[in-house]
Design a protein around this motif. Structure first.
Motif, short mmCIF file in Angstrom:
data_model
loop_
_atom_site.label_atom_id
_atom_site.label_comp_id
_atom_site.label_asym_id
_atom_site.label_seq_id
_atom_site.Cartn_x
_atom_site.Cartn_y
_atom_site.Cartn_z
N ALA A 1 -24.97 16.81 11.53
CA ALA A 1 -24.07 16.21 10.55
C ALA A 1 -22.64 16.73 10.71
N VAL A 2 -22.50 18.03 10.98
CA VAL A 2 -21.18 18.61 11.19
C VAL A 2 -20.53 18.04 12.45
N ILE A 3 -21.31 17.93 13.53
CA ILE A 3 -20.79 17.37 14.78
C ILE A 3 -20.35 15.92 14.58
N LEU B 1 -17.74 4.12 19.39
CA LEU B 1 -19.16 3.89 19.67
C LEU B 1 -19.95 5.19 19.57
N VAL B 2 -19.44 6.25 20.22
CA VAL B 2 -20.14 7.54 20.19
C VAL B 2 -20.22 8.07 18.76
N ALA B 3 -19.13 7.95 18.02
CA ALA B 3 -19.11 8.45 16.65
C ALA B 3 -20.11 7.68 15.78
N ILE C 1 -11.28 4.75 -1.42
CA ILE C 1 -10.78 5.54 -0.27
C ILE C 1 -10.98 4.84 1.07
N GLY C 2 -11.62 3.67 1.11
CA GLY C 2 -11.82 2.97 2.36
C GLY C 2 -13.15 3.33 3.01
N PRO C 3 -13.65 2.50 3.91
CA PRO C 3 -14.98 2.72 4.50
C PRO C 3 -15.08 3.96 5.38
N GLU C 4 -14.05 4.19 6.23
CA GLU C 4 -14.13 5.33 7.14
C GLU C 4 -14.13 6.65 6.38
N ARG C 5 -13.26 6.77 5.39
CA ARG C 5 -13.22 8.00 4.60
C ARG C 5 -14.50 8.17 3.77
N SER C 6 -15.08 7.05 3.37
CA SER C 6 -16.34 7.12 2.62
C SER C 6 -17.45 7.69 3.50
N VAL C 7 -17.52 7.23 4.74
CA VAL C 7 -18.53 7.76 5.67
C VAL C 7 -18.29 9.25 5.91
N TRP D 1 -16.06 11.92 13.84
CA TRP D 1 -15.64 10.78 13.02
C TRP D 1 -14.18 10.92 12.56
N LEU D 2 -13.63 12.13 12.62
CA LEU D 2 -12.27 12.36 12.11
C LEU D 2 -11.23 11.38 12.68
#
Length: 415
Positions: free
Chosen positions: A195-197, A17-19, A77-83, A202-203
């Motif tokens: 964006a970096v945070i 949720l936070v991510a 690459i999948g949705p998470e890696r795309s984000v 998101w990692l």
């Protein structure tokens, strides 16, 4: 939304949720951070109003042009890696664009818009997949985070510019006297930090992800559906007004006599007030037989607010800022709501969303560009009122069609 329905490991924890909210926070600062310092950029780089219009147009244009890339990235690459990849590229673009000259400023702005366009297509689907029973709440939180990011960038970029140029004392003196000094490069580059945070948080979402099969031609049927076009054109026309405000409102208000910091604050307040109607308008509209009355109401508020900002005495500007914010919060949230209400199933909703964003944002890009061209041609802002009135009238016509209690043809199972 259907782009993500087969992904392997749904996660519904607090970290997710936070991510998600931090990612949403980054979907507007690249756009709204430019307009408060547009005068400083133009002075430093000798940009004419027409070139300023192109600068404010580029990110919106590439929001639409990059939207079709999202399914291709998901397949690879999948949705998470795309984000994650889009966040990293966004951060690099935000860092580089102020420091590599005029061509770099325009290129970096276009790349930032592309990254935001890709993320904007993917996030609603991740929300629907990971929070299937809380879609309304999550969509509301997503919209609030998006507005907070836009508002923060609009309200703090000019003070940051002055602060970076000479410290708090000089910044305060410049704000009080309307003096333009400071580092616009550093103020723009500052927005890489969120964006970096977001990318770092998101990692954990990347663990166990995999590419997803996405049907390529699933939305082709919608291109022949008049209702789908009405929804898409309403999305585009209301977005055009929104990006005119994002790109030009501080400059307009400065030319009308407001100090640069106050003009940026006015945009920030307007965006912040959007949260109210972003929640209320869909709640009211979803409980009515159709949504035409709500759509007409929020479009009328938007037009009145814009005309007030352009023509009303400058002493009354805060009234029109409030009216404008309430109107635009409702138009944006209702445009998103129509994507769900006019679709008979989740697959069709995803196809309609992709069509509306691709066509809508490409159309919306013309608004800020035309403002710059008209200002360059006329030397003032009066003619801009004719443009925004024409766009609002077009949006009202589309709203009367899109707001009817009907649905587009289903694309379920169409490959």
């Amino acid at each position: 939304m259907a782009l993500l329905s087969t992904s392997a490991m749904p996660r519904r924890g607090v970290l997710t949720l936070v991510a998600l909210l931090l990612v949403a926070l980054n979907l507007r600062p690249a756009l709204t951070s430019v307009s408060p310092v547009l005068g400083s950029i133009a002075e430093a780089l000798a940009l004419s109003p027409s070139w300023q219009g192109i600068l404010t147009t580029l990110p919106v244009l590439f929001l639409g042009l990059a939207a079709p890339l999202a399914p291709r990235l998901v397949r690879r690459i999948g949705p998470e890696r795309s984000v994650f990849a889009a966040l990293v590229v966004l951060a690099v673009a935000l860092l580089a664009r102020p420091y590599i000259g005029t061509p770099g400023l325009f290129l970096g702005t276009a790349i930032a818009g592309s990254c935001i366009g890709i993320i904007g297509v993917l996030l609603p689907g991740i929300v629907k997949r990971d929070f299937p029973r809380r879609v309304s709440i999550m969509t509301g939180l997503y919209t609030v985070a998006l507005n907070l990011g836009a508002s923060a960038a609009a309200g703090t970029t000019e003070p940051l510019r002055q602060l970076l140029g000479g410290g708090w004392q000089d910044a305060a003196q410049g704000a009080a006297q309307g003096i333009s000094h400071g580092s616009w490069q550093g103020a723009l580059a500052f927005w890489l930090l969120p964006a970096v945070i977001a990318a770092l948080l998101w990692l954990p979402q990347l663990k166990g992800t995999k590419p997803v099969r996405v049907p390529v031609r699933r939305g082709a049927r919608l291109r022949h559906d008049p209702l789908a076009w009405q929804v898409s054109l309403f999305m585009g026309l209301q977005s055009s007004l929104a990006y005119i405000v994002f790109g030009w409102l501080p400059t307009i208000l400065q030319d009308r006599g407001l100090a640069a910091v106050t003009a940026g604050l006015a945009l920030s307040v307007s965006i912040l007030l959007q949260v109210i109607t972003a929640i209320l308008a869909p709640w009211i509209g979803s409980r009515m037989r159709d949504q035409r009355a709500v759509l007409v109401g929020v479009m009328a508020l938007t037009l009145v607010g814009l005309l007030g900002c352009l023509y009303a005495p400058i002493g009354s500007i805060w009234l029109w800022i409030v009216v404008l914010g309430l109107g635009q919060g409702g138009t944006f949230s209702m445009a998103l709501t129509l994507l769900a209400l006019r679709a008979p199933d989740a697959t069709t909703a995803a196809s309609l969303s992709a069509m509306a964003q691709g066509i809508g944002y490409t159309l919306a890009a013309m608004g800020p560009l035309l403002v710059g061209v008209l200002h360059d041609w006329s030397g003032g802002w009066n003619v801009v009122g004719i443009l925004v009135s024409a766009i609002a009238l077009g949006a009202l016509v589309m709203a009367l069609g899109a707001g009817r209690d009907r649905q587009v043809a289903s694309t379920q199972g169409v490959d």
